[in-house]
Design a protein around this motif. Structure first.
Motif, PDB file in Angstrom:
ATOM      1  N   ALA A 133      39.784  44.480  30.620  1.00 21.72           N
ATOM      2  CA  ALA A 133      40.512  45.374  31.821  1.00 21.72           C
ATOM      3  C   ALA A 133      39.779  45.183  33.144  1.00 21.72           C
ATOM      4  O   ALA A 133      38.954  45.737  33.064  1.00 21.72           O
ATOM      5  CB  ALA A 133      41.240  46.454  31.221  1.00 21.72           C
ATOM      6  N   TYR A 134      40.451  45.071  34.252  1.00 18.72           N
ATOM      7  CA  TYR A 134      39.876  45.015  35.395  1.00 18.72           C
ATOM      8  C   TYR A 134      40.417  45.926  36.471  1.00 18.72           C
ATOM      9  O   TYR A 134      41.777  46.080  36.344  1.00 18.72           O
ATOM     10  CB  TYR A 134      39.715  43.678  36.402  1.00 18.72           C
ATOM     11  N   GLU A 135      39.889  46.783  37.392  1.00 14.02           N
ATOM     12  CA  GLU A 135      40.574  47.451  38.464  1.00 14.02           C
ATOM     13  C   GLU A 135      39.829  46.869  39.814  1.00 14.02           C
ATOM     14  O   GLU A 135      38.612  47.207  39.751  1.00 14.02           O
ATOM     15  CB  GLU A 135      40.312  48.892  38.237  1.00 14.02           C
ATOM     16  N   LYS A 136      40.590  46.528  40.628  1.00 11.22           N
ATOM     17  CA  LYS A 136      40.129  46.014  41.989  1.00 11.22           C
ATOM     18  C   LYS A 136      38.812  45.093  41.671  1.00 11.22           C
ATOM     19  O   LYS A 136      37.775  45.198  42.504  1.00 11.22           O
ATOM     20  CB  LYS A 136      39.633  47.100  42.791  1.00 11.22           C
ATOM     21  N   GLY A 137      38.801  44.432  40.764  1.00 14.07           N
ATOM     22  CA  GLY A 137      37.658  43.291  40.673  1.00 14.07           C
ATOM     23  C   GLY A 137      36.607  43.765  39.657  1.00 14.07           C
ATOM     24  O   GLY A 137      35.657  42.929  39.398  1.00 14.07           O
ATOM     25  N   GLU A 138      36.659  45.212  39.245  1.00 15.28           N
ATOM     26  CA  GLU A 138      35.316  45.415  38.598  1.00 15.28           C
ATOM     27  C   GLU A 138      36.097  45.817  37.012  1.00 15.28           C
ATOM     28  O   GLU A 138      36.943  46.472  36.764  1.00 15.28           O
ATOM     29  CB  GLU A 138      35.345  47.142  38.931  1.00 15.28           C
ATOM     30  N   LEU A 139      35.060  45.185  36.054  1.00 15.20           N
ATOM     31  CA  LEU A 139      35.317  45.363  34.796  1.00 15.20           C
ATOM     32  C   LEU A 139      35.426  47.061  34.366  1.00 15.20           C
ATOM     33  O   LEU A 139      34.328  47.665  34.522  1.00 15.20           O
ATOM     34  CB  LEU A 139      34.389  44.438  34.006  1.00 15.20           C
ATOM     35  N   VAL A 140      36.189  47.369  33.542  1.00 14.52           N
ATOM     36  CA  VAL A 140      36.366  48.622  33.225  1.00 14.52           C
ATOM     37  C   VAL A 140      36.450  48.864  31.937  1.00 14.52           C
ATOM     38  O   VAL A 140      36.097  49.834  31.259  1.00 14.52           O
ATOM     39  CB  VAL A 140      37.309  49.585  34.068  1.00 14.52           C
ATOM     40  N   TYR A 141      36.718  47.769  31.107  1.00 20.68           N
ATOM     41  CA  TYR A 141      36.927  47.927  29.610  1.00 20.68           C
ATOM     42  C   TYR A 141      37.008  46.528  28.719  1.00 20.68           C
ATOM     43  O   TYR A 141      37.645  45.582  29.441  1.00 20.68           O
ATOM     44  CB  TYR A 141      38.259  48.744  29.240  1.00 20.68           C
ATOM     45  N   THR A 142      36.505  46.345  27.876  1.00 17.44           N
ATOM     46  CA  THR A 142      36.617  45.042  27.185  1.00 17.44           C
ATOM     47  C   THR A 142      36.204  45.340  25.681  1.00 17.44           C
ATOM     48  O   THR A 142      35.638  46.378  25.199  1.00 17.44           O
ATOM     49  CB  THR A 142      35.400  44.448  27.654  1.00 17.44           C
ATOM     50  N   GLY A 143      36.729  44.191  24.826  1.00 17.91           N
ATOM     51  CA  GLY A 143      36.803  44.310  23.459  1.00 17.91           C
ATOM     52  C   GLY A 143      37.105  43.223  22.751  1.00 17.91           C
ATOM     53  O   GLY A 143      37.533  42.358  23.500  1.00 17.91           O
ATOM     54  N   PRO A 144      37.043  43.242  21.393  1.00 20.58           N
ATOM     55  CA  PRO A 144      37.441  42.098  20.640  1.00 20.58           C
ATOM     56  C   PRO A 144      39.175  42.070  20.298  1.00 20.58           C
ATOM     57  O   PRO A 144      39.648  43.153  20.500  1.00 20.58           O
ATOM     58  CB  PRO A 144      36.728  42.238  19.533  1.00 20.58           C
TER      59      PRO A 144
END
Length: 288
Positions: free
Chosen positions: A125-136
């Protein structure tokens, strides 16, 4: 007169500074606040028996969530696995063990967007090009592949029943394709694409994305007035090959997704994404 002119100049100067300060504050408010990141010192991996690794680390469960994510699984299924891939340094944040880039400049004008990578079985998940959350994730199996392309989140439910089997209870469900009934939700992650086209997630990840994304707005039951958050599902999975993340033991960068790749994946849909984003922003202005 000189005194009056001096006072007027000082007042204008103060007003100019105040305006600059106000603009600076507004500009800062638009930036996404990213938590401090902790990068591991080592980026290497090794293969190991899941049973042996669990017995050696039984007293330090803080490492478990990274091991589960790297193997695209959950606690219950990790225990059942034979060989698993384990980072040699587990002190970093989860984003350093998964393949999405931390920043994508091409996404700077997109308020929110979610990506699902079929070949790496991960989401971001990105906000304004910044990664804010990730997972499998575990996506659609070979005979029930998850459709790829651009989607928009629509309706959500904390708990719902699968349209494929009414005995399957799905928690934190967020639908992205209404007619096909495709969405993300919590469900068991065996460590490979196994769903009937949906995007399976660990419960904490499903809850996070449930809160992150926006629902659609309807003017009546049949007409979509405002679409939700854009979601791009991309790539393909080689169902006949070994699990691709096992390659990390040989090459730690084997699954890396570059900033350029995300830019190329997004480019065909960018105009549509920004158009729908503008519609949402205008709707929210009126609503507020």
């Amino acid at each position: 007169m000189k005194k009056i002119a001096l006072i007027l100049n000082i007042s204008l100067a103060l007003l100019f500074v105040a305006c600059k300060q106000e603009n600076k504050t507004e500009s800062t408010a638009e930036k996404v606040v990213v938590k401090e990141r902790h990068e591991p010192k080592k980026t290497s991996y090794h293969l190991e028996s899941a049973k042996d690794w669990l017995s050696k680390n039984a007293t330090d469960s803080t490492k478990f969530h990274i091991a589960y994510a790297v193997n695209r699984t959950d606690a219950a299924n990790f225990k059942k696995m034979d060989s698993v891939v384990i980072p040699d340094d587990l002190t970093g944040d989860i984003e350093f063990y998964l393949p999405f880039p931390l920043t994508v400049s091409a996404l700077k004008d997109i308020n929110k967007i979610v990506f699902f990578s079929y070949p790496t079985q991960t989401f971001a998940a990105y906000e304004k090009g910044e990664l804010v959350y990730t997972g499998p994730t575990n996506m659609g199996r070979e005979k029930d592949k998850t459709p790829t392309g651009l989607f928009f989140t629509n309706w959500k439910a904390e708990e719902t029943t699968s349209t494929f089997d009414d005995e399957w209870e799905l928690r934190w469900n967020f639908n992205i394709e209404n007619k096909l009934g495709v969405g993300w939700h919590q469900y068991t992650l065996p460590g490979y694409p196994a769903s009937h086209s949906c995007l399976r997630l660990q419960e904490k990840d499903a809850r996070k994305l449930y809160d992150f994304a926006d629902q659609w707005e309807l003017s009546n039951p049949e007409t979509v007035k405002v679409k939700g958050t854009p979601v791009i599902v991309f790539g393909s999975y080689d169902f006949k090959a070994p699990k691709p993340w096992l390659e990390l033991a040989k090459n730690p960068k084997a699954l890396t997704i570059s900033e350029t790749e995300i830019e190329n994946v997004t480019k065909p849909f960018l105009e549509n994404i920004l158009k729908e984003q503008k519609i949402r922003q205008d709707f929210q202005k009126v609503a507020n």
